[in-house]
Design a protein around this motif. Structure first.
Motif, PDB file in Angstrom:
ATOM      1  N   ARG A 122       0.830  -1.199   0.000  1.00  0.00           N
ATOM      2  CA  ARG A 122       0.000   0.000   0.000  1.00  0.00           C
ATOM      3  C   ARG A 122       0.867   1.253   0.000  1.00  0.00           C
ATOM      4  O   ARG A 122       0.567   2.227  -0.696  1.00  0.00           O
ATOM      5  CB  ARG A 122      -0.925   0.017   1.230  1.00  0.00           C
ATOM      6  N   VAL A 123       1.937   1.241   0.795  1.00  0.00           N
ATOM      7  CA  VAL A 123       2.808   2.411   0.883  1.00  0.00           C
ATOM      8  C   VAL A 123       3.450   2.702  -0.471  1.00  0.00           C
ATOM      9  O   VAL A 123       3.524   3.857  -0.909  1.00  0.00           O
ATOM     10  CB  VAL A 123       3.895   2.204   1.958  1.00  0.00           C
ATOM     11  N   ARG A 124       3.901   1.654  -1.157  1.00  0.00           N
ATOM     12  CA  ARG A 124       4.526   1.852  -2.466  1.00  0.00           C
ATOM     13  C   ARG A 124       3.504   2.289  -3.510  1.00  0.00           C
ATOM     14  O   ARG A 124       3.808   3.115  -4.390  1.00  0.00           O
ATOM     15  CB  ARG A 124       5.247   0.572  -2.895  1.00  0.00           C
ATOM     16  N   LEU A 125       2.302   1.740  -3.437  1.00  0.00           N
ATOM     17  CA  LEU A 125       1.252   2.158  -4.361  1.00  0.00           C
ATOM     18  C   LEU A 125       0.920   3.622  -4.145  1.00  0.00           C
ATOM     19  O   LEU A 125       0.802   4.406  -5.097  1.00  0.00           O
ATOM     20  CB  LEU A 125       0.000   1.298  -4.165  1.00  0.00           C
ATOM     21  N   ARG A 126       0.764   4.008  -2.876  1.00  0.00           N
ATOM     22  CA  ARG A 126       0.478   5.407  -2.563  1.00  0.00           C
ATOM     23  C   ARG A 126       1.565   6.325  -3.098  1.00  0.00           C
ATOM     24  O   ARG A 126       1.294   7.379  -3.682  1.00  0.00           O
ATOM     25  CB  ARG A 126       0.344   5.580  -1.044  1.00  0.00           C
ATOM     26  N   ASP A 127       2.829   5.933  -2.897  1.00  0.00           N
ATOM     27  CA  ASP A 127       3.947   6.755  -3.362  1.00  0.00           C
ATOM     28  C   ASP A 127       3.903   6.914  -4.875  1.00  0.00           C
ATOM     29  O   ASP A 127       4.161   8.013  -5.399  1.00  0.00           O
ATOM     30  CB  ASP A 127       5.272   6.122  -2.936  1.00  0.00           C
ATOM     31  N   ALA A 128       3.574   5.846  -5.592  1.00  0.00           N
ATOM     32  CA  ALA A 128       3.502   5.919  -7.051  1.00  0.00           C
ATOM     33  C   ALA A 128       2.407   6.878  -7.499  1.00  0.00           C
ATOM     34  O   ALA A 128       2.593   7.655  -8.447  1.00  0.00           O
ATOM     35  CB  ALA A 128       3.256   4.525  -7.635  1.00  0.00           C
ATOM     36  N   ILE A 129       1.265   6.848  -6.813  1.00  0.00           N
ATOM     37  CA  ILE A 129       0.155   7.737  -7.162  1.00  0.00           C
ATOM     38  C   ILE A 129       0.529   9.181  -6.896  1.00  0.00           C
ATOM     39  O   ILE A 129       0.330  10.064  -7.741  1.00  0.00           O
ATOM     40  CB  ILE A 129      -1.112   7.351  -6.365  1.00  0.00           C
ATOM     41  N   VAL A 130       1.092   9.444  -5.718  1.00  0.00           N
ATOM     42  CA  VAL A 130       1.462  10.818  -5.357  1.00  0.00           C
ATOM     43  C   VAL A 130       2.550  11.339  -6.291  1.00  0.00           C
ATOM     44  O   VAL A 130       2.487  12.483  -6.767  1.00  0.00           O
ATOM     45  CB  VAL A 130       1.936  10.882  -3.887  1.00  0.00           C
ATOM     46  N   ARG A 137       2.113  15.899  -5.147  1.00  0.00           N
ATOM     47  CA  ARG A 137       3.489  16.063  -4.655  1.00  0.00           C
ATOM     48  C   ARG A 137       3.611  17.330  -3.814  1.00  0.00           C
ATOM     49  O   ARG A 137       4.282  17.343  -2.777  1.00  0.00           O
ATOM     50  CB  ARG A 137       4.473  16.113  -5.828  1.00  0.00           C
ATOM     51  N   GLU A 138       2.951  18.381  -4.257  1.00  0.00           N
ATOM     52  CA  GLU A 138       2.972  19.637  -3.491  1.00  0.00           C
ATOM     53  C   GLU A 138       2.304  19.455  -2.133  1.00  0.00           C
ATOM     54  O   GLU A 138       2.805  19.923  -1.107  1.00  0.00           O
ATOM     55  CB  GLU A 138       2.262  20.735  -4.275  1.00  0.00           C
ATOM     56  N   ARG A 139       1.198  18.753  -2.130  1.00  0.00           N
ATOM     57  CA  ARG A 139       0.493  18.489  -0.875  1.00  0.00           C
ATOM     58  C   ARG A 139       1.358  17.631   0.052  1.00  0.00           C
ATOM     59  O   ARG A 139       1.380  17.834   1.259  1.00  0.00           O
ATOM     60  CB  ARG A 139      -0.827  17.775  -1.179  1.00  0.00           C
ATOM     61  N   GLU A 140       2.087  16.679  -0.534  1.00  0.00           N
ATOM     62  CA  GLU A 140       2.980  15.828   0.242  1.00  0.00           C
ATOM     63  C   GLU A 140       4.070  16.658   0.921  1.00  0.00           C
ATOM     64  O   GLU A 140       4.385  16.453   2.100  1.00  0.00           O
ATOM     65  CB  GLU A 140       3.618  14.786  -0.678  1.00  0.00           C
ATOM     66  N   LEU A 141       4.643  17.604   0.198  1.00  0.00           N
ATOM     67  CA  LEU A 141       5.684  18.453   0.766  1.00  0.00           C
ATOM     68  C   LEU A 141       5.145  19.292   1.919  1.00  0.00           C
ATOM     69  O   LEU A 141       5.829  19.501   2.930  1.00  0.00           O
ATOM     70  CB  LEU A 141       6.275  19.359  -0.320  1.00  0.00           C
ATOM     71  N   ILE A 142       3.915  19.765   1.782  1.00  0.00           N
ATOM     72  CA  ILE A 142       3.290  20.549   2.858  1.00  0.00           C
ATOM     73  C   ILE A 142       3.099  19.669   4.098  1.00  0.00           C
ATOM     74  O   ILE A 142       3.379  20.091   5.224  1.00  0.00           O
ATOM     75  CB  ILE A 142       1.939  21.127   2.384  1.00  0.00           C
ATOM     76  N   LYS A 143       2.650  18.447   3.886  1.00  0.00           N
ATOM     77  CA  LYS A 143       2.442  17.527   5.001  1.00  0.00           C
ATOM     78  C   LYS A 143       3.774  17.174   5.671  1.00  0.00           C
ATOM     79  O   LYS A 143       3.864  17.103   6.901  1.00  0.00           O
ATOM     80  CB  LYS A 143       1.749  16.256   4.520  1.00  0.00           C
ATOM     81  N   LEU A 144       4.814  16.950   4.872  1.00  0.00           N
ATOM     82  CA  LEU A 144       6.120  16.616   5.437  1.00  0.00           C
ATOM     83  C   LEU A 144       6.682  17.795   6.227  1.00  0.00           C
ATOM     84  O   LEU A 144       7.325  17.606   7.272  1.00  0.00           O
ATOM     85  CB  LEU A 144       7.085  16.209   4.323  1.00  0.00           C
ATOM     86  N   ALA A 145       6.444  19.006   5.739  1.00  0.00           N
ATOM     87  CA  ALA A 145       6.891  20.192   6.477  1.00  0.00           C
ATOM     88  C   ALA A 145       6.188  20.279   7.827  1.00  0.00           C
ATOM     89  O   ALA A 145       6.792  20.654   8.840  1.00  0.00           O
ATOM     90  CB  ALA A 145       6.621  21.453   5.651  1.00  0.00           C
ATOM     91  N   ALA A 146       4.912  19.914   7.846  1.00  0.00           N
ATOM     92  CA  ALA A 146       4.164  19.921   9.111  1.00  0.00           C
ATOM     93  C   ALA A 146       4.716  18.872  10.065  1.00  0.00           C
ATOM     94  O   ALA A 146       4.796  19.101  11.287  1.00  0.00           O
ATOM     95  CB  ALA A 146       2.683  19.670   8.838  1.00  0.00           C
ATOM     96  N   LEU A 147       5.117  17.718   9.532  1.00  0.00           N
ATOM     97  CA  LEU A 147       5.716  16.679  10.374  1.00  0.00           C
ATOM     98  C   LEU A 147       7.040  17.166  10.957  1.00  0.00           C
ATOM     99  O   LEU A 147       7.325  16.960  12.142  1.00  0.00           O
ATOM    100  CB  LEU A 147       5.946  15.403   9.568  1.00  0.00           C
ATOM    101  N   ALA A 148       7.857  17.817  10.140  1.00  0.00           N
ATOM    102  CA  ALA A 148       9.136  18.345  10.618  1.00  0.00           C
ATOM    103  C   ALA A 148       8.909  19.386  11.712  1.00  0.00           C
ATOM    104  O   ALA A 148       9.634  19.423  12.712  1.00  0.00           O
ATOM    105  CB  ALA A 148       9.921  18.948   9.454  1.00  0.00           C
ATOM    106  N   SER A 149       7.900  20.203  11.534  1.00  0.00           N
ATOM    107  CA  SER A 149       7.579  21.215  12.544  1.00  0.00           C
ATOM    108  C   SER A 149       7.159  20.559  13.856  1.00  0.00           C
ATOM    109  O   SER A 149       7.541  21.014  14.946  1.00  0.00           O
ATOM    110  CB  SER A 149       6.460  22.127  12.020  1.00  0.00           C
ATOM    111  N   ALA A 150       6.391  19.482  13.759  1.00  0.00           N
ATOM    112  CA  ALA A 150       5.957  18.765  14.967  1.00  0.00           C
ATOM    113  C   ALA A 150       7.148  18.137  15.678  1.00  0.00           C
ATOM    114  O   ALA A 150       7.234  18.168  16.914  1.00  0.00           O
ATOM    115  CB  ALA A 150       4.931  17.696  14.596  1.00  0.00           C
ATOM    116  N   VAL A 151       8.081  17.567  14.910  1.00  0.00           N
ATOM    117  CA  VAL A 151       9.274  16.972  15.513  1.00  0.00           C
ATOM    118  C   VAL A 151      10.121  18.057  16.180  1.00  0.00           C
ATOM    119  O   VAL A 151      10.648  17.863  17.282  1.00  0.00           O
ATOM    120  CB  VAL A 151      10.094  16.217  14.443  1.00  0.00           C
ATOM    121  N   ALA A 152      10.246  19.205  15.533  1.00  0.00           N
ATOM    122  CA  ALA A 152      10.994  20.312  16.130  1.00  0.00           C
ATOM    123  C   ALA A 152      10.356  20.733  17.451  1.00  0.00           C
ATOM    124  O   ALA A 152      11.062  21.006  18.434  1.00  0.00           O
ATOM    125  CB  ALA A 152      11.033  21.494  15.159  1.00  0.00           C
TER     126      ALA A 152
END
Length: 213
Positions: A122-130, A137-152
């Motif tokens: 499922r993870v690989r399928l999702r990655d292929a779709i995104v 891809r833009e939405r993914e970058l926004i989500k990853l930035a939010a994750l980085a902010s949470a970790v910080a």
């Protein structure tokens, strides 16, 4: 468990199973079923060609039920981010008191890897779709930035200065992207936490390099 609780649980179960309404019949795990149906349709006919109505129909639910769980068909691909966010921040918080900022980030990445590799298909399928859609891809970058902010933020809670916490979290995000891309590109490689661990070690090696005098 008391007799009263057993009876109450039985009554609630029977009521749930027999419940019908104009919105459609009750179904267990509607969110999971909708997500599974959506991913199957995205794989079969493409993300752009799939409609919410088709996803709901495949799951045996209504469009109204879909919109109770997801804002739109894109969000099906991102709803697990909140779970991942909680996992990352807990891993940082649970790191030993003696752990450095990067060691705490490394622990968080390994925890994330363990979660993601539970369902690699499922993870690989999702990655292929995104990866195939610029908007996703833009939405993914926004989500990853939010994750980085949470970790910080979690690092700051450990007493790490804000600037150092942000640097460690953003570095961790870069390691995540590089290591994840390697794992996705190697279907026979099951150990995502191990790849994260190797990547963190590689980062330390790069930082320790000295230019020749």
């Amino acid at each position: 468990m008391t007799v009263t609780v057993i009876i109450l649980a039985h009554v609630m179960t029977v009521a749930a199973i027999t419940y019908h309404h104009a919105m459609g019949r009750w179904e267990p795990d509607a969110r999971g079923r909708l997500a599974k149906a959506a991913m199957a349709l995205y794989a079969e006919q493409g993300f752009d060609q799939t409609t919410v109505a088709e996803i709901a129909a495949r799951a045996g639910l209504t469009e109204r039920t879909f919109f109770r769980h997801f804002a739109d068909k894109r969000e099906v691909l991102f709803y697990g981010m909140e779970m991942l966010r909680g996992l990352l921040t807990r891993a940082v918080a649970d790191a030993p008191p003696s752990a450095t900022a990067m060691e705490a980030v490394g622990a968080a990445l390994e925890a994330a890897g363990a979660l993601l590799q539970e369902n690699p298909e499922r993870v690989r399928l999702r990655d292929a779709i995104v990866s195939a859609h610029a908007e996703l891809r833009e939405r993914e970058l926004i989500k990853l930035a939010a994750l980085a902010s949470a970790v910080a933020g979690a690092l700051c809670d450990r007493g790490i200065p804000e600037s150092a916490a942000s640097l460690a979290a953003e570095t961790g995000a870069a390691v995540f992207k590089v290591a994840f891309a390697r794992w996705v590109g190697e279907p026979g490689q099951p150990d995502l936490p191990g790849i994260f661990r190797e990547s963190m070690a590689g980062l330390r090696s790069v930082l320790a390099d000295r230019a020749p005098v």
